[in-house]
Structures are given as structure tokens and as C-alpha cells.
Design a protein around this motif. Sequence first.
Motif, PDB file in Angstrom:
ATOM      1  N   LEU A  69      -1.315  10.649  -6.289  1.00  0.00           N
ATOM      2  CA  LEU A  69      -2.133  11.052  -5.155  1.00  0.00           C
ATOM      3  C   LEU A  69      -2.956  12.287  -5.513  1.00  0.00           C
ATOM      4  O   LEU A  69      -2.488  13.177  -6.227  1.00  0.00           O
ATOM      5  N   PRO A 119      -4.991   3.400  -0.198  1.00  0.00           N
ATOM      6  CA  PRO A 119      -4.350   3.378  -1.509  1.00  0.00           C
ATOM      7  C   PRO A 119      -4.280   1.979  -2.067  1.00  0.00           C
ATOM      8  O   PRO A 119      -4.203   1.025  -1.318  1.00  0.00           O
ATOM      9  N   LEU A 138       3.483   6.405  -8.012  1.00  0.00           N
ATOM     10  CA  LEU A 138       2.348   6.562  -7.100  1.00  0.00           C
ATOM     11  C   LEU A 138       1.695   7.901  -7.406  1.00  0.00           C
ATOM     12  O   LEU A 138       2.385   8.926  -7.497  1.00  0.00           O
ATOM     13  N   THR A 165      -4.729   7.590  -5.686  1.00  0.00           N
ATOM     14  CA  THR A 165      -5.295   7.582  -4.343  1.00  0.00           C
ATOM     15  C   THR A 165      -5.835   8.957  -3.967  1.00  0.00           C
ATOM     16  O   THR A 165      -5.125   9.957  -4.088  1.00  0.00           O
ATOM     17  N   SER A 185       7.937   5.512  -3.209  1.00  0.00           N
ATOM     18  CA  SER A 185       6.495   5.281  -3.296  1.00  0.00           C
ATOM     19  C   SER A 185       6.022   4.344  -2.194  1.00  0.00           C
ATOM     20  O   SER A 185       4.904   4.498  -1.685  1.00  0.00           O
ATOM     21  N   GLY A 228       3.332   5.555   0.294  1.00  0.00           N
ATOM     22  CA  GLY A 228       2.136   4.715   0.256  1.00  0.00           C
ATOM     23  C   GLY A 228       1.786   4.126   1.610  1.00  0.00           C
ATOM     24  O   GLY A 228       0.617   4.065   1.991  1.00  0.00           O
ATOM     25  N   GLN A 229       2.791   3.709   2.362  1.00  0.00           N
ATOM     26  CA  GLN A 229       2.536   3.147   3.684  1.00  0.00           C
ATOM     27  C   GLN A 229       1.947   4.200   4.623  1.00  0.00           C
ATOM     28  O   GLN A 229       0.991   3.932   5.361  1.00  0.00           O
ATOM     29  N   THR A 259      -1.629   4.946   3.494  1.00  0.00           N
ATOM     30  CA  THR A 259      -2.535   3.826   3.761  1.00  0.00           C
ATOM     31  C   THR A 259      -2.975   3.794   5.212  1.00  0.00           C
ATOM     32  O   THR A 259      -4.158   3.625   5.523  1.00  0.00           O
TER      33      THR A 259
END
Length: 242
Positions: free
Chosen positions: A155, A242, A153, A186, A223, A227-228, A231
Motif C-alpha cells: 500500500l 486495490p 499486500l 495500491t 491482507s 484489502g477489503q 477496496t
Amino acid sequence: MRTPPNERVGSDIAENADSPVSGSERRCLLSGEVGPRDQMIRLAVSPAGEVLPDPAGKAPGRGAWIMPDRAALETAIADGHFKRALMRAFKGGPAKGDGAGGSLSYSDDLPQAIEMALTRNLLDRLGLELRGGNIVLGSSRIAEQARSGRITLLLHASDSSEDGRKKLDQAWRVGLDAEGSGLRGTVLPLDRDALSVALGRENVVHLGVSGVKDGRDDASRASIRVGQAATRLSRFVGSDPP
């Protein structure tokens, strides 16, 4: 207050009891839409009846769930839909937002409180993953590990340069064998100052989540966790998720 007949696992309330909802799904208090609980926002109700954000979804007691959409929540509060939805969900008296009497209460700045809670949740998660060895910092280190396929991931801070993002995005695509896919990292709704303070490092502009630690491939979990959190915050404030 009597427990509503449509209360579900973990004392979380689904507004429509006639439609089955699995333990990993929740129904939005406002729209009725069903979604995975890790993509939604839990609102916990304190013993005193105050509605508060619970981004970790672990606060004791009853709660309700909403989609991560600040604009929709602000509209629902302004037109009274939020108050009515709380009344239906909890089967109690009228919520006392805007000073009216009732058994539930919420602050006028609830949307801002939720945004701040989601921001803190993401920053805390990044700090935990950094201490766990799953965060890679520094453009050259990120690029090196991205090209070798070890970044799961990617960022970027909101004030990162387009050129810097493009270089790391390209390295990431190479490592994932995804050249030509247009895959990009992201862009978080947080600037470098916020990331630097949270991680205790200077000038954190980019960061990667690594997939390998001590030979064990556990970065997919890292990740997913990061990510959660990213998001939900991005969707709540209205930036690209993302």
C-alpha cells in the motif's frame, strides 16, 4: 414496524425477495445488483429510525446494503430514489430526508458520514494488524521483505512519490515471481499524515502486509482484511480499487 417478508440473515434487507441471495451476498438497495457482503456497505437503522453507516456490518437491528459508490448515492438522494428505496425495503412510511414526515430519517450529509466511517474502518484495521505484527513499515524493510516474497499486500499513501512507488512495486513483483506482470501496489485515498496518525508512527508513506508470523502463514487473512477495507473506501470515493 413490521418485519418485511424479504428480510434476510442478520436482519439485512434484500430489495427483491423473488431472487435468491446467499448468506454471504446482499442486494443493493439502489441498483438491485447482488454482490458479496464484504464488498458492500451496510446501512444500519437505529431503534429511532435513523439510517447510519455500519462499515463493520455488526450493528444490531435491521439494515440495508448499498454498493460502494458515493456518486450514485448522492444522485439517488437528490432525485428521491434513495427515499423511495427505503420505503420499499422497510415497508414503512416515507423516509423523512429533506424534512418530510415519516418513520425513517437520514442526514443530508449521509454520503460524507459513510466516507468518514469507511476511512475510520480502514485505519482501525491497519492499527489492529500493526499490533498483530502483520504490518511492515519503512521503505528498506518493505523492499527487503517484498523481495523475499513475504509481502502479500503493498500500500502507498496518496502523496507518495512515483519513484518511491516504482521501486517498491518492482521489489514486490520480484518476490512474487511476477516480473513483467505490471503488478503494482495500491495507492490509498489517504495521505501520509492520516496514515502516520492512525499508526502512531512518523512519516508513513508506504506499508506492506506481511504473510508470515511465528512460522504460521496467516498473512493471507490479514491482507484480505486490509484489502477489503481499502477496496470499499477506494471504490466509494471513486479512486482506483486495490
